[in-house]
Write an enzyme that holds these catalytic residues in place. Structure first.
Site, PDB file in Angstrom:
ATOM      1  N   VAL A 176     -10.911  -1.821 -31.157  1.00 24.54           N
ATOM      2  CA  VAL A 176     -11.020  -0.857 -32.248  1.00 24.54           C
ATOM      3  C   VAL A 176     -11.811   0.374 -31.791  1.00 24.54           C
ATOM      4  O   VAL A 176     -11.472   1.500 -32.163  1.00 24.54           O
ATOM      5  CB  VAL A 176     -11.623  -1.505 -33.509  1.00 24.54           C
ATOM      6  CG1 VAL A 176     -11.892  -0.470 -34.595  1.00 24.54           C
ATOM      7  CG2 VAL A 176     -10.698  -2.591 -34.034  1.00 24.54           C
TER       8      VAL A 176
ATOM      9  N   ALA B 121      -9.390   2.432 -29.850  1.00 24.70           N
ATOM     10  CA  ALA B 121      -8.432   3.057 -30.768  1.00 24.70           C
ATOM     11  C   ALA B 121      -9.072   4.200 -31.544  1.00 24.70           C
ATOM     12  O   ALA B 121      -8.487   5.285 -31.678  1.00 24.70           O
ATOM     13  CB  ALA B 121      -7.874   2.006 -31.725  1.00 24.70           C
ATOM     14  N   GLU B 122     -10.273   3.972 -32.059  1.00 25.47           N
ATOM     15  CA  GLU B 122     -10.927   5.023 -32.849  1.00 25.47           C
ATOM     16  C   GLU B 122     -11.265   6.221 -31.985  1.00 25.47           C
ATOM     17  O   GLU B 122     -11.150   7.370 -32.428  1.00 25.47           O
ATOM     18  CB  GLU B 122     -12.185   4.498 -33.541  1.00 25.47           C
ATOM     19  CG  GLU B 122     -12.801   5.548 -34.439  1.00 25.47           C
ATOM     20  CD  GLU B 122     -13.726   4.998 -35.495  1.00 25.47           C
ATOM     21  OE1 GLU B 122     -14.306   5.825 -36.223  1.00 25.47           O
ATOM     22  OE2 GLU B 122     -13.871   3.772 -35.623  1.00 25.47           O
ATOM     23  N   THR B 123     -11.656   5.993 -30.754  1.00 30.36           N
ATOM     24  CA  THR B 123     -11.934   7.102 -29.850  1.00 30.36           C
ATOM     25  C   THR B 123     -10.700   7.976 -29.686  1.00 30.36           C
ATOM     26  O   THR B 123     -10.772   9.202 -29.820  1.00 30.36           O
ATOM     27  CB  THR B 123     -12.396   6.568 -28.478  1.00 30.36           C
ATOM     28  OG1 THR B 123     -13.632   5.870 -28.650  1.00 30.36           O
ATOM     29  CG2 THR B 123     -12.566   7.686 -27.470  1.00 30.36           C
TER      30      THR B 123
END
Length: 146
Positions: free
Chosen positions: A64, A67-69
């Site tokens: 996550v 992904a968030e980066t």
């Protein structure tokens, strides 16, 4: 992208230089390395080693973070220079375990609007097998200038 016409988007180095913490302490700690930076596609890698849960598997939270980066960087680049991106929703489906090597995240936009941006991120292992699929939505808010 909201940059003026005939203005090239910033490079990754130029873009990170604008951020108070550059690449970010968490990304540095987790070994996240952005390898492709464009308004249409973001790519980064992250080692499995050092980012595992007690059973030796890649931690779902690490996926996550990757992904968030990617989704946040893509949203921020789209919003640049007048707005910034703040995450409002993220989800992840974990398909298989990774126990060694490197994972690669590829983010592609689902929606790039004036006030919202959404990205899908596919994370794969060294063999190209899907480890995780994530989706992030970011609000694009006015940048505060001093």
């Amino acid at each position: 992208m909201s940059t003026p016409e005939n203005t090239a988007p910033p490079t990754l180095e130029e873009f990170l230089a604008l951020a108070p913490e550059g690449n970010g302490a968490l990304n540095d700690k987790m070994g996240v390395e952005v390898t492709e930076f464009s308004p249409e596609r973001m790519v980064a890698t992250m080692p499995v080693e050092g980012n595992t849960q007690p059973y030796g598997l890649l931690h779902g939270g690490a996926s996550v973070v990757l992904a968030e980066t990617l989704g946040s960087l893509g949203s921020a680049l789209h919003a640049y220079p007048d707005r910034i991106a703040v995450g409002v929703d993220i989800n992840a489906t974990h398909h298989r375990a990774a126990t060694s090597g490197t994972v690669t995240g590829v983010a592609t936009p689902l929606h790039l609007g004036r006030s919202m941006a959404a990205w899908q991120i596919e994370i794969t292992d060294d063999q190209g097998r899907r480890v995780c699929t994530s989706r992030i939505t970011c609000a694009l808010i006015p940048a505060q200038r001093d």
